[in-house]
Scaffold this motif. Structure first.
Motif, PDB file in Angstrom:
ATOM      1  N   HIS A 176      37.058  35.456  56.453  1.00 57.57           N
ATOM      2  CA  HIS A 176      38.141  35.152  55.377  1.00 57.57           C
ATOM      3  C   HIS A 176      38.425  36.264  54.301  1.00 57.57           C
ATOM      4  O   HIS A 176      39.623  36.665  54.102  1.00 57.57           O
ATOM      5  CB  HIS A 176      37.625  34.017  54.213  1.00 57.57           C
ATOM      6  N   TYR A 177      37.493  37.050  54.068  1.00 58.82           N
ATOM      7  CA  TYR A 177      37.637  38.179  53.383  1.00 58.82           C
ATOM      8  C   TYR A 177      38.567  39.373  54.190  1.00 58.82           C
ATOM      9  O   TYR A 177      39.712  39.723  53.618  1.00 58.82           O
ATOM     10  CB  TYR A 177      36.153  39.097  53.029  1.00 58.82           C
ATOM     11  N   TYR A 178      38.196  39.384  55.342  1.00 56.72           N
ATOM     12  CA  TYR A 178      38.948  40.389  56.149  1.00 56.72           C
ATOM     13  C   TYR A 178      40.520  39.899  56.368  1.00 56.72           C
ATOM     14  O   TYR A 178      41.418  40.765  56.481  1.00 56.72           O
ATOM     15  CB  TYR A 178      38.225  40.913  57.445  1.00 56.72           C
ATOM     16  N   ARG A 179      40.551  38.458  56.454  1.00 55.30           N
ATOM     17  CA  ARG A 179      41.953  37.944  56.709  1.00 55.30           C
ATOM     18  C   ARG A 179      42.842  38.070  55.654  1.00 55.30           C
ATOM     19  O   ARG A 179      43.994  38.245  55.894  1.00 55.30           O
ATOM     20  CB  ARG A 179      41.816  36.587  57.502  1.00 55.30           C
ATOM     21  N   ARG A 180      42.076  37.703  54.360  1.00 60.40           N
ATOM     22  CA  ARG A 180      42.898  37.296  53.247  1.00 60.40           C
ATOM     23  C   ARG A 180      42.979  38.348  52.010  1.00 60.40           C
ATOM     24  O   ARG A 180      44.003  38.594  51.344  1.00 60.40           O
ATOM     25  CB  ARG A 180      42.574  35.942  52.675  1.00 60.40           C
ATOM     26  N   GLU A 238      47.137  42.286  43.356  1.00 59.43           N
ATOM     27  CA  GLU A 238      46.503  40.978  43.530  1.00 59.43           C
ATOM     28  C   GLU A 238      45.285  41.177  44.709  1.00 59.43           C
ATOM     29  O   GLU A 238      44.166  40.579  44.312  1.00 59.43           O
ATOM     30  CB  GLU A 238      47.372  39.952  44.058  1.00 59.43           C
ATOM     31  N   LEU A 239      45.468  41.706  45.795  1.00 56.20           N
ATOM     32  CA  LEU A 239      44.266  41.926  46.627  1.00 56.20           C
ATOM     33  C   LEU A 239      43.132  42.586  46.245  1.00 56.20           C
ATOM     34  O   LEU A 239      42.011  42.225  46.535  1.00 56.20           O
ATOM     35  CB  LEU A 239      44.720  42.195  48.100  1.00 56.20           C
ATOM     36  N   SER A 240      43.397  43.593  45.553  1.00 57.68           N
ATOM     37  CA  SER A 240      42.157  44.379  44.922  1.00 57.68           C
ATOM     38  C   SER A 240      41.703  43.537  43.976  1.00 57.68           C
ATOM     39  O   SER A 240      40.383  43.749  43.793  1.00 57.68           O
ATOM     40  CB  SER A 240      42.748  45.772  44.223  1.00 57.68           C
ATOM     41  N   ARG A 241      42.410  42.765  43.051  1.00 59.05           N
ATOM     42  CA  ARG A 241      41.628  41.970  42.087  1.00 59.05           C
ATOM     43  C   ARG A 241      40.802  41.005  42.871  1.00 59.05           C
ATOM     44  O   ARG A 241      39.551  40.908  42.493  1.00 59.05           O
ATOM     45  CB  ARG A 241      42.898  41.279  41.343  1.00 59.05           C
ATOM     46  N   ARG A 242      41.353  40.148  43.912  1.00 58.91           N
ATOM     47  CA  ARG A 242      40.363  39.253  44.577  1.00 58.91           C
ATOM     48  C   ARG A 242      39.258  39.786  45.137  1.00 58.91           C
ATOM     49  O   ARG A 242      38.287  39.564  45.231  1.00 58.91           O
ATOM     50  CB  ARG A 242      41.468  38.688  45.685  1.00 58.91           C
ATOM     51  N   TYR A 261      33.661  40.795  45.374  1.00 60.82           N
ATOM     52  CA  TYR A 261      32.560  41.702  45.389  1.00 60.82           C
ATOM     53  C   TYR A 261      31.500  41.458  44.068  1.00 60.82           C
ATOM     54  O   TYR A 261      30.541  41.409  44.273  1.00 60.82           O
ATOM     55  CB  TYR A 261      33.000  43.098  45.428  1.00 60.82           C
ATOM     56  N   GLU A 262      32.028  41.686  42.835  1.00 64.72           N
ATOM     57  CA  GLU A 262      31.351  41.653  41.542  1.00 64.72           C
ATOM     58  C   GLU A 262      30.696  40.009  41.437  1.00 64.72           C
ATOM     59  O   GLU A 262      29.661  39.934  41.018  1.00 64.72           O
ATOM     60  CB  GLU A 262      31.959  41.816  40.293  1.00 64.72           C
TER      61      GLU A 262
END
Ligand code: PMP
Length: 410
Positions: free
Chosen positions: A46-50, A61-65, A70-71
């Motif tokens: 999921h992480y690598y796909r989305r 947006e993606l960096s925020r996600r 991660y945190e």
């Protein structure tokens, strides 16, 4: 919580469902690394796909996600080990990097000539060599806790081993070579009574198998690896006492770990980011948190109880064979799911080679614990190590394989 039904939960581990050399795989090398459940594979996918993006930088947006995931993973894993706050957990490549981080950052600043570092002969090389290197850099003296015939710490001479000169005590919670579960909290208390030493615990073989509360243990640092607890490789953690982390200088330099960079020097980001130079293993952290959430679905203590039952059964079956020496505590209650043994007249490497032809995976060798091997006058042992998906059938397959080994070698 969910009942620990090993047979049922095997369905969640695709890697367990395969034939090896024509036999259904029996995976008994869990102290080296564990297999991964679907929940972990799905989290990585999921992480690598989305959500794939770099953390803490881009305002998109993606960096925020990615940053949130991660945190959030840090919070999940920090809670799992009883940390007071997520900022007490530093992501590392694993136990080895966590221990090297302490030896370099804390050790180089705080240890000097004539100081003493107390280790144990029971330890893994990754909790020995970083301290040996530190001793070489600083002129500190290495001392060792010895172990008895059953692989337990000998603490009778602690008054002689720990004193004003002791700066660091670094030992493991559970031995990877012998399976001994060590009385860590008692040792920490005894060390703190006698010295101002910092206590570093190698928890690589503990966190995956038993409930760990780092603050209740009273130690100053605690290191562990994701891949030994159903998580991905290349990720692990270092827990540190907050005031110790605050005072400790950085380990590596680079992006993410700075506050401000000037021509003549730099200032540091706050803890824990001060210790996380460069793009971190974002997917690894997310996968490790998924592993912790999955493991957290079971009753606390259930994994260890299951492994101890398998160890007891294995030791009983090995005892019936005759000519087998089992290393470590005789009482399974003092052990984890690690059973190290050898067979008269047979080299451990031959044992593992023959077992492999029958689809049974164990480890043979010194298990990165050459001081343990030396203590028992051997070069290598065969080691079966269990996890929550192993069954009594797996042990039976191991024993059948050992009977075949015996037939071949007489
Ligand atoms: N300490 C112990 C007790 C271990 O069993 C291991 C892994 N074999 C390590 C440290 C090193 O862990 P890693 O290779 O994940 O850094």
């Amino acid at each position: 919580p969910r009942a620990l039904d090993p047979q049922a939960l095997r369905a969640e581990f695709p890697a367990l469902d395969q034939a090896v050399h024509g036999h259904p795989l029996v995976y008994l090398d869990n102290a080296a690394t564990t297999q991964k459940p679907l929940a972990v594979l799905a989290a990585l996918d999921h992480y690598y796909r989305r959500d794939n993006a770099n953390v803490h930088r881009g305002i998109h947006e993606l960096s925020r996600r990615a940053t949130d995931a991660y945190e959030g993973a840090r919070e999940t894993v920090a809670n799992w080990i009883g940390a007071g706050s997520p900022s007490e957990l530093i992501w590392t490549r694993g136990t080895t990097e966590a221990l090297n981080l302490v030896a370099w950052a804390w050790g180089s600043a705080e240890v000097g000539e004539g100081d003493e570092i107390l280790l144990s002969v029971q330890d893994h090389h990754s909790n020995l060599v970083p301290w040996q290197l530190l001793a070489q850099r600083t002129g500190a003296r290495l001392r060792y806790i010895e172990i008895d015939d059953e692989g337990r710490w000998i603490l009778d001479d602690l008054d002689e081993l720990v004193g004003e000169r002791t700066r660091i005590v670094a030992v493991s919670h559970v031995s990877n070579a012998l399976g001994t579960v060590n009385p860590v909290a008692d040792l920490v208390a005894a060390v703190k009574q006698r010295s101002t030493a910092r206590v570093v615990i190698d928890g690589a073989q503990a966190v995956p198998h038993l409930p760990v509360d780092v603050r209740a243990l009273g130690c100053d640092f605690y290191a562990f690896s994701g891949h030994k607890m159903c998580g991905p490789t290349g990720i692990g953690g270092l827990w540190g006492r907050p005031e110790v982390l605050e005072a400790m200088p950085p380990f590596q330099g680079g992006g993410e770990m700075i506050d401000e960079v000037r021509r003549d020097g730099s200032s540091w980001a706050s803890v824990p980011h001060k210790f996380e130079a460069g793009t971190p293993n974002i997917a690894g952290a997310i996968g490790m948190a998924a592993a912790v959430e999955w493991l957290g679905g079971f009753e606390p203590g259930a994994v260890l109880a299951h492994e101890q039952a398998l160890s007891a059964y294995t030791m009983e079956r090995l005892g019936e064979m005759g000519g087998v020496r089992v290393y470590g505590p005789a009482d399974p209650a003092e052990r984890s799911g690690v059973v190290s043994f050898d067979m008269e007249g047979t080299h451990p490497h031959d044992i593992s080679t023959i077992l492999d032809t029958r689809g049974v995976a164990i480890r043979a060798g010194h298990h990165c614990a050459q001081l343990v091997m030396r203590r028992y006058d051997t070069a290598a042992t065969a080691r079966a190590s269990f996890y929550l998906y192993n069954t009594r059938d797996d042990v039976d397959r191991l024993i059948e394989g050992l009977a075949a080994v015996r037939d071949i070698f007489g």
